[in-house]
Design a protein around this motif. Structure first.
Motif, PDB file in Angstrom:
ATOM      1  N   ARG B  13       0.835  -1.191   0.000  1.00  0.00           N
ATOM      2  CA  ARG B  13       0.000   0.000   0.000  1.00  0.00           C
ATOM      3  C   ARG B  13       0.879   1.254   0.000  1.00  0.00           C
ATOM      4  O   ARG B  13       1.905   1.312   0.663  1.00  0.00           O
ATOM      5  CB  ARG B  13      -0.897   0.003   1.242  1.00  0.00           C
ATOM      6  CG  ARG B  13      -2.244   0.688   1.071  1.00  0.00           C
ATOM      7  CD  ARG B  13      -3.204   0.246   2.164  1.00  0.00           C
ATOM      8  NE  ARG B  13      -2.645   0.452   3.493  1.00  0.00           N
ATOM      9  CZ  ARG B  13      -2.740   1.602   4.174  1.00  0.00           C
ATOM     10  NH1 ARG B  13      -3.386   2.628   3.667  1.00  0.00           N
ATOM     11  NH2 ARG B  13      -2.204   1.727   5.365  1.00  0.00           N
ATOM     12  N   VAL B  14       0.448   2.245  -0.770  1.00  0.00           N
ATOM     13  CA  VAL B  14       1.153   3.532  -0.768  1.00  0.00           C
ATOM     14  C   VAL B  14       0.658   4.335   0.425  1.00  0.00           C
ATOM     15  O   VAL B  14      -0.535   4.601   0.545  1.00  0.00           O
ATOM     16  CB  VAL B  14       0.877   4.309  -2.076  1.00  0.00           C
ATOM     17  CG1 VAL B  14       1.481   5.705  -2.008  1.00  0.00           C
ATOM     18  CG2 VAL B  14       1.415   3.556  -3.275  1.00  0.00           C
ATOM     19  N   VAL B  15       1.569   4.702   1.325  1.00  0.00           N
ATOM     20  CA  VAL B  15       1.120   5.453   2.502  1.00  0.00           C
ATOM     21  C   VAL B  15       1.350   6.953   2.338  1.00  0.00           C
ATOM     22  O   VAL B  15       0.669   7.765   2.938  1.00  0.00           O
ATOM     23  CB  VAL B  15       1.789   4.967   3.812  1.00  0.00           C
ATOM     24  CG1 VAL B  15       1.181   3.653   4.263  1.00  0.00           C
ATOM     25  CG2 VAL B  15       3.287   4.838   3.663  1.00  0.00           C
ATOM     26  N   LYS B  16       2.300   7.316   1.501  1.00  0.00           N
ATOM     27  CA  LYS B  16       2.563   8.739   1.329  1.00  0.00           C
ATOM     28  C   LYS B  16       2.994   9.010  -0.108  1.00  0.00           C
ATOM     29  O   LYS B  16       3.792   8.276  -0.679  1.00  0.00           O
ATOM     30  CB  LYS B  16       3.663   9.185   2.289  1.00  0.00           C
ATOM     31  CG  LYS B  16       3.585  10.642   2.643  1.00  0.00           C
ATOM     32  CD  LYS B  16       4.540  10.931   3.786  1.00  0.00           C
ATOM     33  CE  LYS B  16       4.651  12.411   4.065  1.00  0.00           C
ATOM     34  NZ  LYS B  16       5.842  12.702   4.868  1.00  0.00           N
ATOM     35  N   HIS B  17       2.437  10.066  -0.661  1.00  0.00           N
ATOM     36  CA  HIS B  17       2.691  10.460  -2.028  1.00  0.00           C
ATOM     37  C   HIS B  17       3.625  11.662  -1.985  1.00  0.00           C
ATOM     38  O   HIS B  17       3.301  12.661  -1.365  1.00  0.00           O
ATOM     39  CB  HIS B  17       1.334  10.845  -2.630  1.00  0.00           C
ATOM     40  CG  HIS B  17       1.339  10.859  -4.096  1.00  0.00           C
ATOM     41  ND1 HIS B  17       0.898   9.792  -4.834  1.00  0.00           N
ATOM     42  CD2 HIS B  17       1.724  11.797  -4.975  1.00  0.00           C
ATOM     43  CE1 HIS B  17       1.008  10.086  -6.113  1.00  0.00           C
ATOM     44  NE2 HIS B  17       1.502  11.291  -6.223  1.00  0.00           N
ATOM     45  N   LEU B  18       4.792  11.569  -2.590  1.00  0.00           N
ATOM     46  CA  LEU B  18       5.781  12.650  -2.425  1.00  0.00           C
ATOM     47  C   LEU B  18       6.022  13.461  -3.699  1.00  0.00           C
ATOM     48  O   LEU B  18       6.886  14.314  -3.749  1.00  0.00           O
ATOM     49  CB  LEU B  18       7.095  12.061  -1.908  1.00  0.00           C
ATOM     50  CG  LEU B  18       6.986  11.433  -0.514  1.00  0.00           C
ATOM     51  CD1 LEU B  18       8.061  10.395  -0.307  1.00  0.00           C
ATOM     52  CD2 LEU B  18       7.033  12.493   0.566  1.00  0.00           C
ATOM     53  N   ALA B  74      11.556   9.054   0.144  1.00  0.00           N
ATOM     54  CA  ALA B  74      10.741   7.985  -0.447  1.00  0.00           C
ATOM     55  C   ALA B  74      11.458   6.646  -0.349  1.00  0.00           C
ATOM     56  O   ALA B  74      12.683   6.605  -0.217  1.00  0.00           O
ATOM     57  CB  ALA B  74      10.451   8.309  -1.902  1.00  0.00           C
ATOM     58  N   THR B  99       6.987   8.978  -9.978  1.00  0.00           N
ATOM     59  CA  THR B  99       6.372   9.499  -8.760  1.00  0.00           C
ATOM     60  C   THR B  99       7.021   8.860  -7.541  1.00  0.00           C
ATOM     61  O   THR B  99       7.069   7.641  -7.434  1.00  0.00           O
ATOM     62  CB  THR B  99       4.862   9.181  -8.760  1.00  0.00           C
ATOM     63  OG1 THR B  99       4.300   9.674  -9.967  1.00  0.00           O
ATOM     64  CG2 THR B  99       4.168   9.829  -7.570  1.00  0.00           C
ATOM     65  N   VAL B 101       7.109   7.745  -3.801  1.00  0.00           N
ATOM     66  CA  VAL B 101       6.108   7.380  -2.794  1.00  0.00           C
ATOM     67  C   VAL B 101       6.778   6.665  -1.625  1.00  0.00           C
ATOM     68  O   VAL B 101       7.911   6.193  -1.719  1.00  0.00           O
ATOM     69  CB  VAL B 101       5.012   6.437  -3.375  1.00  0.00           C
ATOM     70  CG1 VAL B 101       4.192   7.114  -4.434  1.00  0.00           C
ATOM     71  CG2 VAL B 101       5.629   5.149  -3.882  1.00  0.00           C
ATOM     72  N   THR B 102       6.039   6.598  -0.530  1.00  0.00           N
ATOM     73  CA  THR B 102       6.469   5.747   0.585  1.00  0.00           C
ATOM     74  C   THR B 102       5.516   4.562   0.633  1.00  0.00           C
ATOM     75  O   THR B 102       4.304   4.745   0.686  1.00  0.00           O
ATOM     76  CB  THR B 102       6.406   6.524   1.913  1.00  0.00           C
ATOM     77  OG1 THR B 102       7.054   7.783   1.733  1.00  0.00           O
ATOM     78  CG2 THR B 102       7.103   5.759   3.018  1.00  0.00           C
ATOM     79  N   GLU B 104       4.273   1.010   2.537  1.00  0.00           N
ATOM     80  CA  GLU B 104       4.307   0.483   3.913  1.00  0.00           C
ATOM     81  C   GLU B 104       5.178  -0.768   3.961  1.00  0.00           C
ATOM     82  O   GLU B 104       5.403  -1.434   2.970  1.00  0.00           O
ATOM     83  CB  GLU B 104       2.886   0.197   4.401  1.00  0.00           C
ATOM     84  CG  GLU B 104       2.224  -0.966   3.722  1.00  0.00           C
ATOM     85  CD  GLU B 104       0.813  -1.241   4.231  1.00  0.00           C
ATOM     86  OE1 GLU B 104       0.342  -0.544   5.148  1.00  0.00           O
ATOM     87  OE2 GLU B 104       0.193  -2.159   3.693  1.00  0.00           O
TER      88      GLU B 104
END
Lengths: 156, 104
Positions: B13-18, B74, B99, B101-102, B104
């Motif tokens: 799952r993507v937890v943060k979009h940077l 990221a 893109t 992302v972080t 989980e």
């Protein structure tokens, strides 16, 4: 002797044209033979343009894989293409050039995928880049890039 | 750092979009390579020196993109795309973008 010197340009053109035709054809035939052989060898690795893995996919590891090749035209192809771009129509001599480059790029991408133990590559994209441009003196060739995401089963 | 041209990573799952990260490099070929390539232009075949050059440049572009993603905190770059354009005679820009992302 004088006649040769006077027609040097024409003679050089003829020599290059014939050399290009013979060597170019030989090169192309050899390349196609090698492409066919490796395509059979790598037939087990499936390539898709789908953006998402098939629903049946269990846990997988994803790796970005890519392959590229720069294929040069030969003198004969160049002359033929020059004529066609004047009269219009299909330039068959370039069609085979691009076909070779694309298949070679896919094969190299598959090679990378196999090294990762992957059995499938998804979301495959192609990119074409013409090297050289319009100037007559410049080197002419075409780069084909293929890239995608290789899926390899986790724990296998 | 996980690199992928997928929009989503299966099973994570993507937890943060940077946001957008990119890396590019402009490379020129040297004359020696061009001379040999000029000969190849008569008989046809693969221009191995060019293949290598563009491959190296692409790796460098990706490296720069990864650096940018790292500094943004990221742990993955998704939806990666490549672009190539010729700037002048004999020089090309190679761009990699995606893109950050972080996961989980």
């Amino acid at each position: 002797m004088d006649l040769i010197l006077q027609n040097f340009d024409l003679l050089l053109f003829a020599v290059l044209f014939i050399t290009g035709y013979v060597a170019g054809r030989w090169n192309e035939r050899r390349h196609y033979a090698s492409i066919r052989k490796r395509e059979d060898e790598f037939a087990g690795i499936l390539v898709f343009t789908n953006r998402f893995p098939p629903p049946s996919t269990t846990r997988v590891a994803t790796v970005l894989v890519s392959g590229s090749a720069v294929i040069s035209e030969d003198f004969f192809k160049g002359v033929v293409a020059g004529l066609y771009s004047f009269f219009g129509g299909r330039i068959r001599s370039y069609e085979s050039l691009l076909d070779r480059a694309r298949r070679e790029a896919v094969l190299r991408m598959k090679e990378q995928a196999r090294a990762q133990g992957a059995g499938m590559i998804i979301n495959v994209k192609f990119q074409t880049f013409a090297i050289g441009g319009r100037r007559a003196s410049s080197v002419k060739g075409v780069e084909m890039l293929a890239y995608g995401t290789a899926l390899s089963p986790v724990g296998a | 750092m996980l690199l992928s041209n997928l929009e989503l990573v299966p099973g994570r799952r993507v937890v943060k979009h940077l946001g957008l990260v990119q890396g590019s490099t402009v490379r020129a070929k040297h004359v020696g390579k061009d001379l040999f390539a000029g000969l190849k232009n008569i008989i046809g075949g693969e221009l191995k020196a060019y293949t290598e050059l563009l491959k190296e440049s692409r790796e460098e572009a990706v490296e720069r993109m990864v650096k940018q993603a790292e500094s943004a905190g990221a742990n993955a770059v998704l939806n990666i795309r490549f672009a190539t354009s010729s700037i002048t005679q004999g020089a090309a820009e190679i761009l990699a973008y995606g893109t950050a992302v972080t996961l989980e």
